[in-house]
Design a protein around this motif. Structure first.
Motif, short mmCIF file in Angstrom:
data_model
loop_
_atom_site.label_atom_id
_atom_site.label_comp_id
_atom_site.label_asym_id
_atom_site.label_seq_id
_atom_site.Cartn_x
_atom_site.Cartn_y
_atom_site.Cartn_z
N VAL A 270 12.83 -17.43 -11.40
CA VAL A 270 13.25 -16.55 -12.49
C VAL A 270 13.22 -15.13 -11.97
O VAL A 270 12.27 -14.71 -11.31
CB VAL A 270 12.32 -16.68 -13.73
CG1 VAL A 270 12.82 -15.78 -14.86
CG2 VAL A 270 12.22 -18.12 -14.20
N SER A 271 14.29 -14.40 -12.27
CA SER A 271 14.35 -12.99 -11.87
C SER A 271 14.91 -12.18 -13.02
O SER A 271 15.63 -12.70 -13.87
CB SER A 271 15.23 -12.81 -10.62
OG SER A 271 16.55 -13.22 -10.88
N ILE A 272 14.55 -10.91 -13.04
CA ILE A 272 15.10 -9.95 -13.99
C ILE A 272 15.83 -8.91 -13.17
O ILE A 272 15.24 -8.29 -12.27
CB ILE A 272 14.01 -9.31 -14.86
CG1 ILE A 272 13.28 -10.39 -15.67
CG2 ILE A 272 14.61 -8.25 -15.78
CD1 ILE A 272 12.08 -9.88 -16.45
N ILE A 273 17.13 -8.75 -13.46
CA ILE A 273 17.98 -7.86 -12.67
C ILE A 273 18.62 -6.84 -13.60
O ILE A 273 19.20 -7.21 -14.64
CB ILE A 273 19.08 -8.67 -11.95
CG1 ILE A 273 18.44 -9.73 -11.04
CG2 ILE A 273 20.02 -7.75 -11.18
CD1 ILE A 273 19.43 -10.76 -10.53
N ARG A 274 18.52 -5.57 -13.26
CA ARG A 274 19.16 -4.51 -14.04
C ARG A 274 20.66 -4.56 -13.76
O ARG A 274 21.09 -4.53 -12.59
CB ARG A 274 18.56 -3.16 -13.65
CG ARG A 274 18.93 -2.03 -14.54
CD ARG A 274 18.13 -0.76 -14.26
NE ARG A 274 18.01 -0.46 -12.85
CZ ARG A 274 16.85 -0.30 -12.20
NH1 ARG A 274 15.71 -0.39 -12.84
NH2 ARG A 274 16.83 -0.04 -10.90
#
Length: 181
Positions: free
Chosen positions: A91-95
């Protein structure tokens, strides 16, 4: 005053009375119904011509609703972080604005070989994670057209150069007013 806040609040009042002339603090009170309320207090001491305190002028504001909201927000953040970091999948959070990784979980590190320190602040281009850059373009198009993508077959290049076949899903959401995936 709530017993846990008594000493620090009284100390601030005594300091103001002995010369600092003002204080601003938050503390809890216990009402006549045994309810706990949060108060924000700001006060100024008025000294007479001999230098002795003669009056204290101040404002007390009930901030209980705000404090409860803050506590709920902290609890919600804690639940999210616990879930985010314990999920075995990557899981990643990318702007969206610049494609920078804002956060990754351990599953991401296990699958790609990149540590949090190596990934956060970098883009997928910086990490050379795409086996086929057209996969990224396909995901971007679906994201912008629909606001999400589900179970798209993508080949990612691991840190060691091996290729991992993955299924990717993504959603647009906001953090502090900025869109993220």
């Amino acid at each position: 005053l709530h017993p846990d806040d008594y000493d620090s609040t009284i100390t601030q009042i005594e300091d103001a009375l002995s010369g600092t002339s003002h204080f601003s603090t938050e503390f809890r009170i216990i009402t006549g119904r045994d309810d706990v309320r949060y108060v924000q207090a700001t006060a100024k001491v008025i000294f007479d011509e001999t230098g002795h305190p003669s009056q204290m002028i101040g404002v007390n504001i009930d901030i209980t609703d705000r404090k409860i909201s803050e506590f709920k927000s902290i609890e919600s953040e804690h639940k999210f972080r616990s879930a985010f970091h314990s999920i075995p999948d990557a899981v990643s959070i990318i702007r969206i604005s610049d494609g920078v990784f804002v956060d990754i979980n351990e599953g991401f590190s296990n699958i790609t070989g990149f540590t949090r320190k190596e990934a956060i602040g970098k883009t997928s281009y910086d990490l050379r994670i795409w086996d086929d850059i057209n996969d990224r373009k396909t995901l971007q198009k679906r994201l912008f057209d629909q606001g999400f993508y589900d179970n798209i077959d993508v080949k990612l290049r691991k840190k060691n150069g091996d290729i991992a076949e993955t299924l990717m899903s993504g959603r647009v959401f906001k953090i502090d007013g900025q869109e993220h995936i």
